[in-house]
Design an enzyme around this catalytic site. Structure first.
Site, PDB file in Angstrom:
ATOM      1  N   GLU A 122      62.607  11.325 101.327  1.00 39.10           N
ATOM      2  CA  GLU A 122      61.265  11.508 101.890  1.00 39.10           C
ATOM      3  C   GLU A 122      60.239  11.442 100.768  1.00 39.10           C
ATOM      4  O   GLU A 122      60.542  11.848  99.653  1.00 39.10           O
ATOM      5  CB  GLU A 122      61.154  12.916 102.517  1.00 39.10           C
ATOM      6  N   LYS A 124      57.482  12.800  98.438  1.00 38.98           N
ATOM      7  CA  LYS A 124      57.094  14.167  98.080  1.00 38.98           C
ATOM      8  C   LYS A 124      55.574  14.219  98.139  1.00 38.98           C
ATOM      9  O   LYS A 124      54.878  13.676  97.273  1.00 38.98           O
ATOM     10  CB  LYS A 124      57.603  14.518  96.684  1.00 38.98           C
ATOM     11  N   ASP A 126      51.904  15.342  97.823  1.00 43.85           N
ATOM     12  CA  ASP A 126      51.244  16.180  96.829  1.00 43.85           C
ATOM     13  C   ASP A 126      50.134  16.985  97.484  1.00 43.85           C
ATOM     14  O   ASP A 126      48.966  16.619  97.434  1.00 43.85           O
ATOM     15  CB  ASP A 126      50.693  15.306  95.695  1.00 43.85           C
ATOM     16  N   TYR A 233      58.516  18.743 107.102  1.00 45.88           N
ATOM     17  CA  TYR A 233      59.745  18.199 106.524  1.00 45.88           C
ATOM     18  C   TYR A 233      60.898  19.196 106.437  1.00 45.88           C
ATOM     19  O   TYR A 233      61.917  18.908 105.847  1.00 45.88           O
ATOM     20  CB  TYR A 233      59.471  17.643 105.132  1.00 45.88           C
ATOM     21  N   LYS A 321      60.624  13.138  90.345  1.00 41.35           N
ATOM     22  CA  LYS A 321      59.183  13.152  90.074  1.00 41.35           C
ATOM     23  C   LYS A 321      58.753  11.841  89.437  1.00 41.35           C
ATOM     24  O   LYS A 321      59.380  11.363  88.499  1.00 41.35           O
ATOM     25  CB  LYS A 321      58.841  14.298  89.113  1.00 41.35           C
ATOM     26  N   CYS A 415      14.121  14.645  81.795  1.00 44.02           N
ATOM     27  CA  CYS A 415      14.790  13.622  82.595  1.00 44.02           C
ATOM     28  C   CYS A 415      14.822  12.295  81.821  1.00 44.02           C
ATOM     29  O   CYS A 415      13.779  11.832  81.346  1.00 44.02           O
ATOM     30  CB  CYS A 415      14.053  13.432  83.914  1.00 44.02           C
ATOM     31  N   CYS A 418      12.272   9.806  83.783  1.00 39.76           N
ATOM     32  CA  CYS A 418      10.828   9.998  83.947  1.00 39.76           C
ATOM     33  C   CYS A 418      10.245  11.013  82.971  1.00 39.76           C
ATOM     34  O   CYS A 418       9.058  11.301  83.022  1.00 39.76           O
ATOM     35  CB  CYS A 418      10.508  10.411  85.380  1.00 39.76           C
ATOM     36  N   CYS A 433      16.384  16.960  87.863  1.00 37.24           N
ATOM     37  CA  CYS A 433      15.026  16.568  87.531  1.00 37.24           C
ATOM     38  C   CYS A 433      14.136  17.135  88.636  1.00 37.24           C
ATOM     39  O   CYS A 433      14.435  16.996  89.819  1.00 37.24           O
ATOM     40  CB  CYS A 433      14.926  15.048  87.503  1.00 37.24           C
ATOM     41  N   CYS A 438      10.408  10.984  90.823  1.00 40.97           N
ATOM     42  CA  CYS A 438      11.172  10.377  89.724  1.00 40.97           C
ATOM     43  C   CYS A 438      11.680   9.002  90.152  1.00 40.97           C
ATOM     44  O   CYS A 438      12.291   8.871  91.217  1.00 40.97           O
ATOM     45  CB  CYS A 438      12.349  11.278  89.352  1.00 40.97           C
TER      46      CYS A 438
HETATM   47  S1  IVH Z   1      61.561  20.391 100.963  1.00 48.16           S
HETATM   48  C1  IVH Z   1      63.992  24.218 100.717  1.00 48.16           C
HETATM   49  N1  IVH Z   1      60.324  18.097 101.304  1.00 48.16           N
HETATM   50  O1  IVH Z   1      57.301  20.208  97.052  1.00 48.16           O
HETATM   51  C2  IVH Z   1      63.307  22.912 100.646  1.00 48.16           C
HETATM   52  N2  IVH Z   1      59.277  19.734  99.947  1.00 48.16           N
HETATM   53  O2  IVH Z   1      58.252  21.115  94.427  1.00 48.16           O
HETATM   54  C3  IVH Z   1      61.832  23.032 100.797  1.00 48.16           C
HETATM   55  N3  IVH Z   1      57.071  19.064  99.102  1.00 48.16           N
HETATM   56  O3  IVH Z   1      57.515  23.622  97.769  1.00 48.16           O
HETATM   57  C4  IVH Z   1      61.035  21.911 100.318  1.00 48.16           C
HETATM   58  N4  IVH Z   1      57.030  17.081 100.044  1.00 48.16           N
HETATM   59  O4  IVH Z   1      55.640  22.232  98.962  1.00 48.16           O
HETATM   60  C5  IVH Z   1      60.293  19.309 100.719  1.00 48.16           C
HETATM   61  N5  IVH Z   1      59.322  16.036 101.749  1.00 48.16           N
HETATM   62  C6  IVH Z   1      59.297  17.247 101.162  1.00 48.16           C
HETATM   63  C7  IVH Z   1      58.210  17.657 100.373  1.00 48.16           C
HETATM   64  C8  IVH Z   1      58.232  18.921  99.771  1.00 48.16           C
HETATM   65  C9  IVH Z   1      56.369  17.937  99.289  1.00 48.16           C
HETATM   66  C10 IVH Z   1      56.630  20.210  98.282  1.00 48.16           C
HETATM   67  C11 IVH Z   1      56.882  21.564  98.889  1.00 48.16           C
HETATM   68  C12 IVH Z   1      57.778  22.264  97.896  1.00 48.16           C
HETATM   69  C13 IVH Z   1      57.475  21.529  96.639  1.00 48.16           C
HETATM   70  C14 IVH Z   1      58.601  21.676  95.656  1.00 48.16           C
END
Ligand code: IVH
Length: 710
Positions: A122, A124, A126, A233, A321, A415, A418, A433, A438
């Site tokens: 999946e 991740k 942010d 998720y 990551k 400024c 002006c 300003c 201006c």
């Molecule tokens: S699973 C026990 N799935 O990343 C498993 N986390 O660095 C729970 N996050 O605390 C997390 N996308 O806030 C999971 N597809 C994803 C995610 C995800 C973002 C975040 C989440 C977690 C953090 C860990």
């Protein structure tokens, strides 16, 4: 309606709530709306009215609660029944292989064939981790992660996130906890920061911080306006869903109406996981939201429980990551620009450097506090990254590389445009300003007024505005509507044809919907969204101008700062005079019912690309004005570039690439043999561009396909 029997009213309210939530789901989760904005607004209006007349039927899960409610004084702690753990990290495919080896070892020799563990991968997301608990199908508590054991109760704020279901369909489990991530889309982040900069408010460093800041508001109506998204998720107690795999848990969540990311994938064996990671990394720049990696989870829940948890993370999952897209360069100078509200903004100019595939040479430094907090000095070596993958920002200074020749920066006392006095108000980050006249404010105000999202006057970009000002042909926005072709032809580089085109574009803009005019006026704190809300509420400039602060505060999403600045704006005689002259010139000032019905559905199909005098975005940042925050959808066969390539370019210029045509689409680019999307764009009044027109737009933004620009 309201005269019906109590039972009839109760039923109508229940029906409306269900209907509206169904449309919210179609729009915000499936990205596939069934009805127009105007129809949707009609349903909401009816519900709001019935609820006002019948407070006995109040309900926390009513969609009317999505605009916010009572202001909180703090957030109560919530103990997570099952701790919200974090994930172990991997930074390379080697580390993924090591994870897979640990998993197989943990499951014991022979438990599975070598290489045959099934994983779900999946993106991740942010954003900010959240946990929602539902009791008998109704959202009960929504909480932040906090320290993992105890979070904060932010239920009222989470209710405003449109894609979060407030109630679940019939047949949902008695109890359900669902976990996910709330995020801010890149384009919304860019827009929010632009609005904040204009208002002299501190900008957010990245979409993640913006999402966090938006969720931790005591006033839910603020959260509501920030347009956050969410993906779910994880279900900590999958027995609640009666499923045997993580994949099925995700499908079940989807079936219950939760937004589940569309890029999730099943992979057998770690080699497939590694291939999926590469694919996702390639898709990353084109996604409308930020991801910082990929999460890999063992699919089989029985295997998951055999692997169990360490004290801080599951043994059955890992996060791969992605490296941040950063680069180091030298800061050559800090220059100061004056915006349309008079705010002085310092900007860093540095040696051009490539970050995430785009050359950047400039970044906003926002205000003097920001410069001091990061201790940025002229001559420093600095690390640059693109926030939201779009906007260049200075991350940090390489202090150890200093040789003593670096110079501290001070805000000018006058400024730069002006020479008037500048002031810094108590509690404000911005320096302004004070001169209303201006020239920089006038220039930026005119550029904003004519820009695509405002009055959309094609041909009136920054350079045309400069020339008009230099020639003394305009002194305020109303003057635009008194320009003649003869006057325009006295300007440099303006011939008969372009003069006629500009006059025609000005003429066309007179019949714009009134929310465009409200936005174009450049009232402090009134962005595009707020302009639509005000247009919807008041219908006309006259009605809006007549509203005092108290009346403005009655509008659900209007706070004190907005009410004050709107009322101030219309009290100012200079502004009233300009509005009178706009009306006399025939600019549409809106009228009660008409503007109301139209404010939501903003597909006027004009297709006008602003800034047509071809200079692109004057600020030299990575994004281009015509693309920033705009959603492009591609259909049919393109002849000179691949669709994915086109989408990546759009993203790199600050735009979004959408997959289906909805009312938030700005442009449909139609190649050969375009089909249903083209028809849909027609229905919704979305601007359609040919491939050639799109390539022209790219050229204006400095992307030349033939010279290998990408
Ligand atoms: S699973 C026990 N799935 O990343 C498993 N986390 O660095 C729970 N996050 O605390 C997390 N996308 O806030 C999971 N597809 C994803 C995610 C995800 C973002 C975040 C989440 C977690 C953090 C860990």
């Amino acid at each position: 309606m309201s005269s019906g029997s109590p039972e009839g009213v109760r039923e109508r309210i229940a029906r409306l709530r269900q209907e509206i939530e169904r449309h919210n789901h179609r729009y915000y989760v499936l990205d596939d709306p069934l009805i127009s904005d105007a129809e949707y607004d009609g349903l909401m209006r009816e519900l709001r009215q019935l609820e006002a007349e019948h407070p006995e039927f109040d309900d926390d899960t009513s969609p009317t609660r999505r605009v916010g409610g009572a202001v909180a004084t703090g957030f109560a702690p919530v103990v997570h029944e099952i701790a919200m753990l974090s994930l172990d990290n991997a930074f390379s495919s080697g580390e993924l292989e090591a994870f897979d080896a640990r998993v197989r070892k943990g499951l014991g020799q022979g438990a599975v064939d070598a290489g045959a563990v099934e994983y779900v991968v999946e993106p991740k997301i942010d954003g900010l981790g959240i946990s929602l608990s539902y009791v008998r199908g109704r959202l009960d508590v929504g909480a932040t992660r906090g320290d993992g054991a105890v979070g904060e109760n932010i239920t009222s704020n989470l209710r405003t996130v449109r894609s979060i279901p407030l109630s679940l369909p019939e047949g949902a489990p008695e109890q359900l906890t669902a976990r996910g991530e709330v995020y801010m889309a890149k384009a919304d982040f860019v827009r929010l920061n632009a609005e904040r900069a204009e208002a002299g408010e501190a900008e957010f460093a990245n979409p993640r911080n913006a999402a966090a800041g938006s969720l931790r508001q005591f006033d839910p109506s603020v959260t509501s306006r920030r347009r956050l998204g969410a993906f779910f998720y994880y279900v900590p107690r999958p027995e609640q869903l009666g499923v045997a795999t993580h994949w099925d848990a995700l499908q079940a969540l989807k079936g219950l109406g939760f937004p589940v990311n569309g890029l999730i994938k099943k992979c057998r064996g770690i080699a497939e996981v590694i291939a999926a990671a590469e694919e996702l990394a390639a898709a990353r720049p084109g996604l409308p939201y930020e991801i910082d990696g990929m999460v890999v989870k063992v699919n089989d829940l029985e295997l998951q429980s055999r692997l169990g948890f360490t004290s801080h993370s599951p043994r059955w999952a890992i996060a791969l990551k992605y490296p941040a897209q950063q680069a180091v360069t030298r800061l050559l100078n800090i220059v100061v620009q004056v915006g349309r509200t008079g705010v002085l903004t310092p900007a860093a100019q540095f040696e051009p450097v490539v970050v995430g595939g785009v050359t950047v040479s400039r970044a906003s430094l926002h205000n003097i506090d920001y410069i001091r907090a990061k201790d940025i000095r002229i001559g420093d070596k600095v690390t640059i990254q693109r926030a939201g993958d779009v906007i260049p920002e200075v991350v940090s200074v390489l202090v150890q590389e200093r040789d003593g020749s670096e110079r501290e920066f001070f805000m000018p006392e006058r400024c730069p445009e002006c020479d008037s006095e500048v002031v810094r108000e108590e509690g404000e980050a911005a320096t302004r300003c004070v001169n209303f006249a201006c020239p920089a404010r006038l220039r930026e105000g005119l550029i904003h007024f004519a820009s695509r999202d405002a009055m959309d006057i094609e041909g009136m970009g920054p350079s045309m505005v400069e020339r008009l000002l230099d020639a003394g042909l305009v002194r305020d926005v109303a003057d635009i509507y008194y320009l003649t072709a003869e006057q325009l032809m006295t300007l440099e580089r303006v011939g008969e044809r372009s003069a006629a085109n500009l006059v025609a574009a000005i003429e066309r803009s007179k019949s714009n919907k009134v929310h465009r005019l409200i936005f174009a006026l450049g009232i402090r704190h009134v962005g595009e969204n707020m302009a639509k809300i005000l247009a919807n509420e008041f219908g006309s400039i006259d009605a809006l101008a007549a509203a005092d602060q108290a009346r403005l505060l009655e509008v659900p999403t209007v706070g004190r700062a907005i009410a004050e600045s709107v009322a101030d704006f219309f009290r100012t005689e200079q502004n009233r005079a300009a509005l009178r002259r706009l009306a006399e010139a025939g600019v549409s000032m809106g009228s009660g019912a008409k503007a109301k019905a139209e404010a939501g559905a903003d597909g006027d199909g004009s297709g006008g690309a602003g800034d047509a005098d071809g200079e692109g975005d004057a600020d030299g940042g990575a994004e281009a004005a015509e693309f920033a925050g705009k959603t492009f959808v591609f259909t049919g066969t393109l002849s000179s570039l691949k669709r994915q390539q086109a989408e990546e370019i759009v993203e790199s210029l600050g735009g979004k690439a959408g997959s289906s045509v909805t009312k938030s689409t700005d442009y449909l680019v139609a190649g050969a043999d375009a089909g249903s999307k083209l028809a849909r764009a027609g229905q919704l009044g979305i601007a359609v561009l040919s491939e050639q027109e799109f390539i022209k737009m790219l050229r204006r933004a400095g992307r030349n396909l033939t010279d290998g620009g990408e």
